[in-house]
Enzyme design. Structure first.
Site, PDB file in Angstrom:
ATOM      1  N   ARG A 121     -17.930  19.427   4.416  1.00  0.00           N
ATOM      2  CA  ARG A 121     -18.157  17.978   4.374  1.00  0.00           C
ATOM      3  C   ARG A 121     -18.537  17.527   5.783  1.00  0.00           C
ATOM      4  O   ARG A 121     -17.827  17.862   6.750  1.00  0.00           O
ATOM      5  CB  ARG A 121     -16.857  17.298   3.917  1.00  0.00           C
ATOM      6  CG  ARG A 121     -16.927  15.797   3.808  1.00  0.00           C
ATOM      7  CD  ARG A 121     -15.665  15.216   3.166  1.00  0.00           C
ATOM      8  NE  ARG A 121     -14.462  15.387   3.981  1.00  0.00           N
ATOM      9  CZ  ARG A 121     -13.268  14.898   3.650  1.00  0.00           C
ATOM     10  NH1 ARG A 121     -13.101  14.223   2.509  1.00  0.00           N
ATOM     11  NH2 ARG A 121     -12.215  15.082   4.426  1.00  0.00           N
TER      12      ARG A 121
ATOM     13  N   LEU B  46      -7.781  14.915   0.046  1.00  0.00           N
ATOM     14  CA  LEU B  46      -7.476  16.129  -0.699  1.00  0.00           C
ATOM     15  C   LEU B  46      -6.285  15.968  -1.649  1.00  0.00           C
ATOM     16  O   LEU B  46      -6.371  16.312  -2.829  1.00  0.00           O
ATOM     17  CB  LEU B  46      -7.183  17.254   0.313  1.00  0.00           C
ATOM     18  CG  LEU B  46      -6.722  18.576  -0.285  1.00  0.00           C
ATOM     19  CD1 LEU B  46      -7.787  19.171  -1.193  1.00  0.00           C
ATOM     20  CD2 LEU B  46      -6.372  19.565   0.829  1.00  0.00           C
TER      21      LEU B  46
ATOM     22  N   LYS C 121     -10.241   1.827  14.650  1.00  0.00           N
ATOM     23  CA  LYS C 121      -8.845   2.095  15.042  1.00  0.00           C
ATOM     24  C   LYS C 121      -8.745   2.226  16.568  1.00  0.00           C
ATOM     25  O   LYS C 121      -7.781   1.757  17.183  1.00  0.00           O
ATOM     26  CB  LYS C 121      -8.331   3.370  14.365  1.00  0.00           C
ATOM     27  CG  LYS C 121      -8.028   3.191  12.890  1.00  0.00           C
ATOM     28  CD  LYS C 121      -6.782   2.337  12.667  1.00  0.00           C
ATOM     29  CE  LYS C 121      -6.499   2.109  11.197  1.00  0.00           C
ATOM     30  NZ  LYS C 121      -5.416   1.151  10.943  1.00  0.00           N
TER      31      LYS C 121
ATOM     32  N   PHE D  84       0.405  -2.470   8.651  1.00  0.00           N
ATOM     33  CA  PHE D  84      -0.266  -1.413   7.883  1.00  0.00           C
ATOM     34  C   PHE D  84      -1.611  -1.890   7.339  1.00  0.00           C
ATOM     35  O   PHE D  84      -2.458  -1.065   7.005  1.00  0.00           O
ATOM     36  CB  PHE D  84       0.570  -1.021   6.654  1.00  0.00           C
ATOM     37  CG  PHE D  84       1.868  -0.334   6.944  1.00  0.00           C
ATOM     38  CD1 PHE D  84       1.888   0.992   7.357  1.00  0.00           C
ATOM     39  CD2 PHE D  84       3.080  -0.991   6.776  1.00  0.00           C
ATOM     40  CE1 PHE D  84       3.089   1.643   7.604  1.00  0.00           C
ATOM     41  CE2 PHE D  84       4.285  -0.346   7.005  1.00  0.00           C
ATOM     42  CZ  PHE D  84       4.294   0.969   7.427  1.00  0.00           C
TER      43      PHE D  84
ATOM     44  N   LYS E  56      -9.376   2.161   5.187  1.00  0.00           N
ATOM     45  CA  LYS E  56      -9.153   3.531   5.684  1.00  0.00           C
ATOM     46  C   LYS E  56     -10.114   4.586   5.152  1.00  0.00           C
ATOM     47  O   LYS E  56      -9.877   5.780   5.361  1.00  0.00           O
ATOM     48  CB  LYS E  56      -7.723   3.940   5.361  1.00  0.00           C
ATOM     49  CG  LYS E  56      -7.436   3.971   3.863  1.00  0.00           C
ATOM     50  CD  LYS E  56      -6.101   4.587   3.520  1.00  0.00           C
ATOM     51  CE  LYS E  56      -5.934   4.674   2.019  1.00  0.00           C
ATOM     52  NZ  LYS E  56      -4.717   5.360   1.591  1.00  0.00           N
TER      53      LYS E  56
ATOM     54  N   TYR F 121      -0.939   8.636  12.829  1.00  0.00           N
ATOM     55  CA  TYR F 121      -0.515   9.479  11.710  1.00  0.00           C
ATOM     56  C   TYR F 121      -1.481  10.649  11.560  1.00  0.00           C
ATOM     57  O   TYR F 121      -2.695  10.470  11.674  1.00  0.00           O
ATOM     58  CB  TYR F 121      -0.554   8.748  10.366  1.00  0.00           C
ATOM     59  CG  TYR F 121       0.001   7.355  10.321  1.00  0.00           C
ATOM     60  CD1 TYR F 121       0.991   6.924  11.191  1.00  0.00           C
ATOM     61  CD2 TYR F 121      -0.467   6.470   9.360  1.00  0.00           C
ATOM     62  CE1 TYR F 121       1.486   5.635  11.100  1.00  0.00           C
ATOM     63  CE2 TYR F 121       0.024   5.189   9.267  1.00  0.00           C
ATOM     64  CZ  TYR F 121       1.002   4.766  10.153  1.00  0.00           C
ATOM     65  OH  TYR F 121       1.471   3.492  10.056  1.00  0.00           O
ATOM     66  N   PHE F 122      -0.936  11.792  11.158  1.00  0.00           N
ATOM     67  CA  PHE F 122      -1.793  12.916  10.791  1.00  0.00           C
ATOM     68  C   PHE F 122      -2.121  12.760   9.294  1.00  0.00           C
ATOM     69  O   PHE F 122      -2.704  11.762   8.936  1.00  0.00           O
ATOM     70  CB  PHE F 122      -1.176  14.232  11.284  1.00  0.00           C
ATOM     71  CG  PHE F 122      -1.544  14.393  12.764  1.00  0.00           C
ATOM     72  CD1 PHE F 122      -1.041  13.502  13.724  1.00  0.00           C
ATOM     73  CD2 PHE F 122      -2.478  15.323  13.175  1.00  0.00           C
ATOM     74  CE1 PHE F 122      -1.451  13.553  15.055  1.00  0.00           C
ATOM     75  CE2 PHE F 122      -2.891  15.396  14.513  1.00  0.00           C
ATOM     76  CZ  PHE F 122      -2.373  14.507  15.444  1.00  0.00           C
TER      77      PHE F 122
ATOM     78  N   GLY G 181       0.820  -1.218   0.000  1.00  0.00           N
ATOM     79  CA  GLY G 181       0.000   0.000   0.000  1.00  0.00           C
ATOM     80  C   GLY G 181       0.852   1.267   0.000  1.00  0.00           C
ATOM     81  O   GLY G 181       2.086   1.220  -0.112  1.00  0.00           O
TER      82      GLY G 181
ATOM     83  N   TYR H  78     -14.728   4.037  10.927  1.00  0.00           N
ATOM     84  CA  TYR H  78     -13.285   3.846  10.719  1.00  0.00           C
ATOM     85  C   TYR H  78     -12.536   4.196  12.005  1.00  0.00           C
ATOM     86  O   TYR H  78     -11.706   3.421  12.492  1.00  0.00           O
ATOM     87  CB  TYR H  78     -12.806   4.717   9.549  1.00  0.00           C
ATOM     88  CG  TYR H  78     -11.300   4.833   9.448  1.00  0.00           C
ATOM     89  CD1 TYR H  78     -10.518   3.696   9.259  1.00  0.00           C
ATOM     90  CD2 TYR H  78     -10.660   6.069   9.556  1.00  0.00           C
ATOM     91  CE1 TYR H  78      -9.124   3.799   9.185  1.00  0.00           C
ATOM     92  CE2 TYR H  78      -9.277   6.177   9.477  1.00  0.00           C
ATOM     93  CZ  TYR H  78      -8.519   5.043   9.296  1.00  0.00           C
ATOM     94  OH  TYR H  78      -7.149   5.139   9.223  1.00  0.00           O
TER      95      TYR H  78
ATOM     96  N   SER I 272      -4.243   6.389  13.863  1.00  0.00           N
ATOM     97  CA  SER I 272      -4.623   7.575  13.098  1.00  0.00           C
ATOM     98  C   SER I 272      -5.074   8.716  13.998  1.00  0.00           C
ATOM     99  O   SER I 272      -5.694   8.492  15.049  1.00  0.00           O
ATOM    100  CB  SER I 272      -5.775   7.200  12.166  1.00  0.00           C
ATOM    101  OG  SER I 272      -6.326   8.346  11.585  1.00  0.00           O
TER     102      SER I 272
END
Ligand code: NAD
Ligand code: UDP
Length: 345
Positions: A299, A206, A159, A87, A91, A183-184, A11, A155, A131
């Site tokens: 959103r 994005l 996590k 990993f 997501k 992670y950001f 990934g 999601y 995350s």
């Protein structure tokens, strides 16, 4: 040097991390079912690192496949795994709302099965992909690891549950060495332009949307919300170059292998916030491409500002991000321009 199992190694984040780990001399077994990736990424990992890796193709939820990794069955990889970087997982927030059972099955059930296989094989060292989505709508920014865990979608719930499972396991018996890395916003690509993010269908995030507009695959970017309480009204995020993130994994793994057993929980982010429009401008500059965009409504489920407090990662790992927003845009564009259709091109 260690023998490492990398689940989800084909990934986006896994493939970049594999390059660094091979370059550092580790021996790798990648486990992936390619549901969201391509074997081509692994070929390129080998090409970039100049080293070979071992592949076991399979679904995390299939104990037989995991058994092959840990050394049982006719096609066993030989076992002897020293540590795992996990990993593999799903997501996409929107998909998790539509298919919560699938997300709990893969992200929680799959993690449980992996832990069972590890325990049975006597492997108790794990780096886990968590995350910043755990923090939901954060009450304070920058966000420290001690901030409340309050996810707002399936999601994030999956996590949070996997993180809790790891904490329960670490508390249940000594010997586990576990890092939960939050992670950001991982973005960018390998500087060679050979590896990058290759989302299937319409990108949710994005950065890949932006690069696909720039390369002509999409006509315009929609900017979700221009009335947020931020300097230019658009959402602010902590974008982290995927190579910085890969280096964070290598540092966490080395710490776990060197120190006493422990449960380590760290934010991996830059500590810098950038708005959607700032990212668009930086990308236009790096790519010399105009990116048409339209301001639309917010959103659902988005927070105004999400930025890491990364000071604990600096203290514990000696790690901080080295790459700027301009580096992110340059490398992300190099990947997208050379691979307009991703690995399938
Ligand atoms: P990715 O989809 O590119 O990589 C995940 C890999 O896991 C893919 O190769 C996929 O084929 C594999 N996989 C998924 N389910 C599997 C299963 N049941 N069995 C075997 N393989 C399976 O995603 P990524 O961006 O590289 O993310 C890696 C991890 O980091 C994920 O756990 C994700 O939740 C987490 N994360 C990602 C982000 C992000 O924005 N990219 C942010 C925070 C956390
Ligand atoms: N965003 C946007 N248009 C898009 C996708 C995202 O304006 O097509 C915004 C989103 O509202 C957020 C930021 O970009 O402010 C980062 O969103 P992304 O989905 O990449 O990551 P998130 O922080 O939501 O995990």
């Amino acid at each position: 040097m260690a023998k490492l199992l990398i689940t989800g190694g084909a990934g986006f984040i896994g493939s970049h991390t594999c390059v660094l780990l091979l370059e550092a001399g580790h021996q790798l077994v990648v486990f992936d079912d390619f549901r969201n990736s391509s074997p081509e990424a692994l070929k390129r990992v080998e090409e970039l690192s100049g080293r070979r890796l071992e592949l076991v193709a399979g679904d995390l939820r299939d104990p037989g496949s995991l058994g092959r990794v840990f050394g049982s069955g006719p096609y066993a990889s030989g076992g002897g795994i020293d540590a795992v970087i996990h990993f593999a997982g799903l997501k996409a927030v929107g998909e998790s709302v539509a298919q919560p059972l699938l997300y709990w099955d893969v992200n929680v059930g799959g993690t449980r099965l992996l832990l069972e296989a590890m325990a049975a094989a006597g492997c108790r060292t794990l780096v886990f992909s968590s995350s910043a989505t755990l923090y939901g709508y954060p009450a304070q920014v920058p966000i420290p690891e001690t901030a409340p865990i309050q996810p707002i979608n399936p999601y994030g719930h999956s996590k949070a549950a996997a993180e809790q499972l790891l904490a329960d396991l670490a508390a249940s018996e000594p010997g586990w060495r576990i890092a939960r890395l939050r992670y950001f916003n991982p973005v960018g690509a390998h500087p060679s332009g050979r590896l990058g993010e290759d989302p299937q269908g319409l990108p949710n995030n994005l950065f890949p949307f932006l690069t696909q507009v720039a390369v002509g695959r999409r006509s315009e970017l929609q900017v979700f919300g221009s009335d947020w309480p931020t300097p230019d009204g658009t959402g602010v995020r902590d974008y982290i170059h995927v190579m910085d993130l890969a280096e964070g994994h290598r540092a966490a793994l080395e710490l776990l292998l060197a120190e006493e057993p422990q449960l380590l929980t760290l934010n991996l982010g830059s500590g810098q916030g950038h708005s959607v429009l700032e990212l668009v401008k930086a990308f236009e500059l790096a790519s010399a491409k105009a990116v048409p965009y339209r301001l639309v409504g917010r959103r659902p489920g988005d927070a105004a500002i999400t930025v890491a407090d990364p000071s604990l990662a600096l203290e514990r790992l000696g790690w901080r991000t080295q790459r700027s927003l301009a580096d992110i845009c340059r490398d992300g564009w190099a990947w997208q321009a050379a691979n307009p259709q991703g690995y399938r091109g």
